[in-house]
Write a protein that holds these residues in place. Structure first.
Motif, short mmCIF file in Angstrom:
data_model
loop_
_atom_site.label_atom_id
_atom_site.label_comp_id
_atom_site.label_asym_id
_atom_site.label_seq_id
_atom_site.Cartn_x
_atom_site.Cartn_y
_atom_site.Cartn_z
N GLY A 143 0.83 -1.18 0.00
CA GLY A 143 0.00 0.00 0.00
C GLY A 143 0.87 1.25 0.00
N PHE A 144 0.22 2.39 -0.10
CA PHE A 144 0.91 3.68 -0.19
C PHE A 144 1.80 3.92 1.02
CE2 PHE A 144 0.01 7.92 -2.42
CZ PHE A 144 1.11 8.57 -1.87
N GLY A 145 1.24 3.81 2.21
CA GLY A 145 1.98 4.15 3.42
C GLY A 145 3.17 3.26 3.66
N GLU A 146 2.99 1.95 3.48
CA GLU A 146 4.10 1.02 3.71
C GLU A 146 5.22 1.25 2.71
OE1 GLU A 146 4.86 -3.78 4.33
OE2 GLU A 146 2.91 -3.06 3.62
N ALA A 147 4.86 1.54 1.45
CA ALA A 147 5.88 1.79 0.43
C ALA A 147 6.72 3.01 0.77
CB ALA A 147 5.21 1.97 -0.93
N VAL A 148 6.08 4.08 1.23
CA VAL A 148 6.81 5.30 1.58
C VAL A 148 7.69 5.07 2.80
CG1 VAL A 148 6.58 7.71 2.33
CG2 VAL A 148 5.10 6.80 0.52
N GLY A 149 7.15 4.42 3.83
CA GLY A 149 7.95 4.15 5.02
C GLY A 149 9.15 3.28 4.72
N GLU A 150 8.94 2.25 3.92
CA GLU A 150 10.04 1.36 3.55
C GLU A 150 11.14 2.11 2.81
OE1 GLU A 150 9.90 -2.97 1.63
OE2 GLU A 150 9.66 -1.40 0.10
N TYR A 151 10.75 2.99 1.89
CA TYR A 151 11.73 3.75 1.11
C TYR A 151 12.55 4.68 2.01
CZ TYR A 151 13.73 6.79 -2.47
OH TYR A 151 14.61 7.50 -3.28
N ILE A 152 11.87 5.41 2.89
CA ILE A 152 12.59 6.36 3.75
C ILE A 152 13.59 5.63 4.64
CG2 ILE A 152 12.32 8.01 5.66
CD1 ILE A 152 9.59 8.77 4.42
N VAL A 153 13.20 4.47 5.16
CA VAL A 153 14.08 3.69 6.03
C VAL A 153 15.22 3.07 5.23
CG1 VAL A 153 14.24 1.65 7.51
CG2 VAL A 153 12.32 3.24 7.76
N ASN A 154 14.90 2.39 4.15
CA ASN A 154 15.92 1.66 3.40
C ASN A 154 16.92 2.59 2.72
OD1 ASN A 154 14.73 -0.70 4.17
ND2 ASN A 154 13.80 -1.15 2.20
N GLU A 155 16.44 3.76 2.27
CA GLU A 155 17.34 4.71 1.61
C GLU A 155 18.06 5.61 2.61
OE1 GLU A 155 18.08 4.72 -1.65
OE2 GLU A 155 16.83 2.91 -1.75
N LYS A 156 17.74 5.45 3.89
CA LYS A 156 18.39 6.23 4.95
C LYS A 156 18.37 7.72 4.62
CE LYS A 156 21.54 2.52 6.42
NZ LYS A 156 20.94 1.44 5.60
N LEU A 157 17.18 8.23 4.39
CA LEU A 157 17.07 9.65 4.06
C LEU A 157 17.60 10.51 5.21
CD1 LEU A 157 13.65 9.95 2.18
CD2 LEU A 157 15.92 9.36 1.32
N PRO A 158 18.12 11.68 4.90
CA PRO A 158 18.87 12.48 5.89
C PRO A 158 18.12 12.77 7.18
CG PRO A 158 19.13 13.39 3.69
CD PRO A 158 18.12 12.30 3.57
N HIS A 159 16.81 12.95 7.09
CA HIS A 159 16.03 13.31 8.28
C HIS A 159 14.96 12.26 8.58
CE1 HIS A 159 18.00 17.22 8.17
NE2 HIS A 159 17.72 17.26 6.88
N ALA A 160 15.32 11.00 8.36
CA ALA A 160 14.38 9.90 8.62
C ALA A 160 13.98 9.84 10.08
CB ALA A 160 15.00 8.58 8.19
N ASP A 161 14.80 10.40 10.96
CA ASP A 161 14.52 10.33 12.39
C ASP A 161 13.27 11.12 12.79
OD1 ASP A 161 16.15 12.63 11.69
OD2 ASP A 161 16.25 13.08 13.82
N ILE A 162 12.81 12.06 11.94
CA ILE A 162 11.59 12.81 12.26
C ILE A 162 10.43 12.40 11.35
CG2 ILE A 162 12.84 14.78 13.21
CD1 ILE A 162 12.07 16.25 10.56
N SER A 163 10.59 11.31 10.64
CA SER A 163 9.55 10.86 9.72
C SER A 163 8.55 9.96 10.41
CB SER A 163 10.18 10.11 8.53
OG SER A 163 9.21 9.38 7.81
N LEU A 164 7.28 10.30 10.34
CA LEU A 164 6.21 9.47 10.89
C LEU A 164 6.12 8.15 10.12
CD1 LEU A 164 3.81 9.31 12.90
CD2 LEU A 164 2.38 10.32 11.10
N PHE A 165 6.32 8.21 8.82
CA PHE A 165 6.25 7.00 8.01
C PHE A 165 7.39 6.05 8.36
CE2 PHE A 165 3.43 9.73 5.79
CZ PHE A 165 2.58 8.93 5.04
N ALA A 166 8.59 6.59 8.57
CA ALA A 166 9.72 5.75 8.93
C ALA A 166 9.53 5.14 10.31
CB ALA A 166 11.01 6.57 8.90
N LYS A 167 9.05 5.93 11.25
CA LYS A 167 8.81 5.42 12.60
C LYS A 167 7.78 4.29 12.57
CE LYS A 167 10.06 6.70 16.14
NZ LYS A 167 11.13 6.21 17.05
N ALA A 168 6.70 4.49 11.84
CA ALA A 168 5.67 3.45 11.74
C ALA A 168 6.23 2.19 11.11
CB ALA A 168 4.49 3.98 10.94
#
Length: 322
Positions: A143-168
């Motif tokens: 789904g949309f949310g899981e895809a975005v969260g997975e990308y932010i975590v796996n790509e180690k985006l610079p500010h993933a620590d404040i991402s709600l999608f990454a945290k979820a």
């Protein structure tokens, strides 16, 4: 067969890098958690309800509009997630845009008045990556949310620590995105695939409906979503109640909380008359009246997110230490 009507040619568009945009918000808006001296009594009741729902394994659902993230409330929500007091999150498409931009670029939110004048509003290259993420996610059945969260975590985006999608994603908490086509700036982009967006968001709707199957004895909270939250909640709850009736069960004993800026009366157990503009405020009639009429409890607190979310968090902390 194709439409007999002319479609807009997206190849005409000029999509610029985010570095060229003057953003209004950056990562500095994220507030550090702090206890509030005063807490609205409704939050005390909801805090008890959340603790009981966690104990019994019932749904603890948070539904938000994008301004919650733009208000810097991430750390409060993260703590509630880590404590098991939020088991599910539903957001609109704008939440995905702002969360992704903050995680990737450290800034978000453009001045609409400035950029709509020259037609540049929303047309920023990096933001359009969301379309590719959704397309690739659907190919993998996400789904949309899981895809975005997975990308932010796996790509180690610079500010993933404040991402709600990454945290979820890290916590294994479903976060679903409920999109209206044409609502979000990424729908302007040449790489937007409406079929993928629709499929991803519908997967998320079914995930959301599945989450409400454990709503009996649970809690649903809505902060600042006047249309998306009450509408998807209404349809999903009807699906869940329909299926439950086939098994001889009911889904009626749960808590709803709405926090917004509308002036509602102190007692919200009866909806406004159709002659009143308040009748058309969907969170009131849908979340606070109609869907809890068979045994639930509802609460409304008026205030800005920077007041209401910290108060809820404070009530939760005090409840856990009592």
């Amino acid at each position: 067969m194709s439409s007999r009507y002319r479609l807009f040619d997206r190849s005409q568009l000029s999509v610029l890098p985010l570095a060229d945009r003057r953003s209004l918000i950056d990562v500095s808006i994220v507030e550090e958690k702090s206890l509030r001296d005063e807490v609205h009594p409704s939050f005390v009741s909801v805090a008890h309800g959340l603790a009981e729902a966690r104990r019994d394994g019932n749904a603890r659902v948070l539904m938000i509009g994008a301004h919650v993230l733009r208000s810097g409330m991430q750390e409060y929500i993260f703590d509630l997630m880590e404590e098991g007091l939020i088991s599910y999150i539903a957001v609109n498409g704008a939440c995905a845009v702002h969360d992704f931009e903050l995680a990737l670029h450290g800034s978000t939110t453009e001045c609409v008045a400035t950029y709509i004048s020259n037609g540049q509003f929303g047309l920023w290259q990096e933001t359009g990556l969301l379309n590719d993420i959704v397309i690739n996610g659907v190919k993998s059945g996400l789904g949309f949310g899981e895809a975005v969260g997975e990308y932010i975590v796996n790509e180690k985006l610079p500010h993933a620590d404040i991402s709600l999608f990454a945290k979820a994603y890290k916590l294994g908490i479903p976060i679903t995105v409920h999109v209206g086509i044409g609502y979000d700036i990424v729908h302007e982009h040449p790489n937007c695939d409406g079929k993928a967006v629709g499929e991803a968001s519908y997967i998320d709707f079914l995930i959301f409906a599945a989450a409400l199957e454990s709503l009996e004895g649970g809690v649903v909270m809505n902060f600042g979503s006047a249309v998306m939250a009450p509408e998807i909640y209404l349809k999903a709850l009807s699906m869940v109640r329909n299926a439950a009736a086939g098994d001889g069960r009911t889904v009626s004993d749960f808590i709803t909380l709405v926090c917004d800026l509308h002036d509602l009366p102190e007692q919200v157990s009866a909806e406004a008359p159709k002659t009143s503009a308040q009748y058309y405020f969907r969170p009131w009639k849908t979340m606070l009246v109609r869907t809890v009429a068979d045994g639930g409890r509802s609460y409304y607190v008026r205030g800005f997110h920077t007041d209401t979310i910290p108060q809820l968090w404070t009530a939760v902390r005090r409840n856990s230490s009592s």
